[in-house]
Scaffold this motif. Structure first.
Motif, PDB file in Angstrom:
ATOM      1  N   GLU A  80       0.993  -1.342   0.055  1.00 35.52           N
ATOM      2  CA  GLU A  80      -0.059   0.078  -0.104  1.00 35.52           C
ATOM      3  C   GLU A  80       0.866   1.155   0.039  1.00 35.52           C
ATOM      4  OE1 GLU A  80      -3.432   0.221  -0.015  1.00 35.52           O
ATOM      5  OE2 GLU A  80      -3.449  -2.074  -0.197  1.00 35.52           O
ATOM      6  N   ARG A  81       0.596   2.293  -0.919  1.00 32.85           N
ATOM      7  CA  ARG A  81       1.257   3.513  -0.926  1.00 32.85           C
ATOM      8  C   ARG A  81       0.075   4.817  -1.072  1.00 32.85           C
ATOM      9  NH1 ARG A  81       6.074   4.211  -4.703  1.00 32.85           N
ATOM     10  NH2 ARG A  81       4.252   4.109  -6.451  1.00 32.85           N
ATOM     11  N   GLU A  82       0.072   5.376  -0.214  1.00 29.21           N
ATOM     12  CA  GLU A  82      -0.970   6.524  -0.295  1.00 29.21           C
ATOM     13  C   GLU A  82      -2.386   6.251  -0.570  1.00 29.21           C
ATOM     14  OE1 GLU A  82       0.866   9.578  -3.068  1.00 29.21           O
ATOM     15  OE2 GLU A  82       2.775   9.745  -1.992  1.00 29.21           O
ATOM     16  N   ILE A  86      -0.056  -1.142  -4.878  1.00 31.09           N
ATOM     17  CA  ILE A  86       0.685  -1.122  -5.777  1.00 31.09           C
ATOM     18  C   ILE A  86       1.143  -2.716  -6.057  1.00 31.09           C
ATOM     19  CG2 ILE A  86       3.132  -0.595  -6.693  1.00 31.09           C
ATOM     20  CD1 ILE A  86       1.206   1.709  -6.130  1.00 31.09           C
ATOM     21  N   TYR A  87       1.006  -3.128  -7.205  1.00 28.21           N
ATOM     22  CA  TYR A  87       1.481  -4.726  -7.562  1.00 28.21           C
ATOM     23  C   TYR A  87       2.724  -4.945  -8.414  1.00 28.21           C
ATOM     24  CZ  TYR A  87      -3.463  -5.418  -6.405  1.00 28.21           C
ATOM     25  OH  TYR A  87      -4.670  -5.291  -5.595  1.00 28.21           O
ATOM     26  N   GLY A  88       3.362  -5.812  -8.112  1.00 34.80           N
ATOM     27  CA  GLY A  88       4.584  -5.972  -8.915  1.00 34.80           C
ATOM     28  C   GLY A  88       4.873  -7.388  -8.777  1.00 34.80           C
ATOM     29  N   THR A  89       5.894  -7.838  -9.688  1.00 36.49           N
ATOM     30  CA  THR A  89       6.520  -9.207  -9.811  1.00 36.49           C
ATOM     31  C   THR A  89       7.849  -9.243  -9.593  1.00 36.49           C
ATOM     32  OG1 THR A  89       4.748  -9.447 -11.424  1.00 36.49           O
ATOM     33  CG2 THR A  89       6.432 -11.037 -11.491  1.00 36.49           C
ATOM     34  N   ASP A  90       8.221 -10.205  -8.800  1.00 38.46           N
ATOM     35  CA  ASP A  90       9.616 -10.409  -8.480  1.00 38.46           C
ATOM     36  C   ASP A  90      10.178 -11.522  -8.909  1.00 38.46           C
ATOM     37  OD1 ASP A  90       9.884  -8.218  -6.775  1.00 38.46           O
ATOM     38  OD2 ASP A  90       9.512  -9.332  -4.981  1.00 38.46           O
ATOM     39  N   LEU A  91      11.344 -11.601  -9.855  1.00 37.69           N
ATOM     40  CA  LEU A  91      12.048 -12.586 -10.248  1.00 37.69           C
ATOM     41  C   LEU A  91      13.154 -13.034  -9.203  1.00 37.69           C
ATOM     42  CD1 LEU A  91      12.515 -11.437 -13.984  1.00 37.69           C
ATOM     43  CD2 LEU A  91      10.592 -13.053 -12.903  1.00 37.69           C
ATOM     44  N   VAL A  92      12.917 -14.268  -8.625  1.00 33.00           N
ATOM     45  CA  VAL A  92      13.882 -14.605  -7.473  1.00 33.00           C
ATOM     46  C   VAL A  92      14.582 -15.803  -7.856  1.00 33.00           C
ATOM     47  CG1 VAL A  92      14.057 -15.195  -4.966  1.00 33.00           C
ATOM     48  CG2 VAL A  92      12.124 -13.902  -5.827  1.00 33.00           C
ATOM     49  N   ALA A  93      15.900 -15.536  -8.102  1.00 34.52           N
ATOM     50  CA  ALA A  93      17.169 -16.425  -8.391  1.00 34.52           C
ATOM     51  C   ALA A  93      17.061 -17.719  -7.735  1.00 34.52           C
ATOM     52  CB  ALA A  93      18.361 -15.962  -8.796  1.00 34.52           C
ATOM     53  N   ASP A  94      16.982 -19.112  -8.336  1.00 29.95           N
ATOM     54  CA  ASP A  94      17.358 -20.357  -7.616  1.00 29.95           C
ATOM     55  C   ASP A  94      18.753 -20.565  -8.099  1.00 29.95           C
ATOM     56  OD1 ASP A  94      15.185 -20.570  -6.237  1.00 29.95           O
ATOM     57  OD2 ASP A  94      14.011 -21.355  -7.778  1.00 29.95           O
TER      58      ASP A  94
END
Length: 108
Positions: A80-82, A86-94
């Motif tokens: 949450e911001r103001e 806010i939605y996002g996508t993280d690419l987390v390395a294995d």
């Protein structure tokens, strides 16, 4: 038991490495061809990959222009911001591997 997965694989060149205390972020370019008005053009996509632990160590040793191979998982995020979500996508390395050093050096 079925396993549901969301994963990624990137083979591309490093544009930059941002090493923090416990996490390293790597910007990696992947190139695709697309047609624009009948002409083929290269279309570069930049991917920001989040690395922890051993992957962060390997990523920290990568340099700009190095060709890398990264696999990992895709994670959806939100905050949450103001008053707005806010939605996002993280690419987390294995896994993180340097395939070729910029300038032709050994990936060792």
């Amino acid at each position: 038991m079925p396993r549901n997965i969301a994963e990624f694989r990137i083979i591309g060149q490093v544009g930059g490495v941002d090493a923090k205390d416990k996490v390293t972020y790597v910007n990696v370019a992947s190139n695709y061809n697309r047609q624009v008005d009948g002409e083929w053009q290269e279309d570069t996509h930049w991917n920001r990959v989040t690395c922890f632990g051993r992957c962060a160590e390997y990523a920290g040793n990568a340099g700009k222009g190095d060709m890398v191979h990264i696999t990992g998982r895709v994670r959806q995020t939100s905050y949450e911001r103001e008053g707005a979500t806010i939605y996002g996508t993280d690419l987390v390395a294995d896994s993180f591997s340097v395939l070729n050093r910029a300038g032709g050096g050994d990936a060792g």
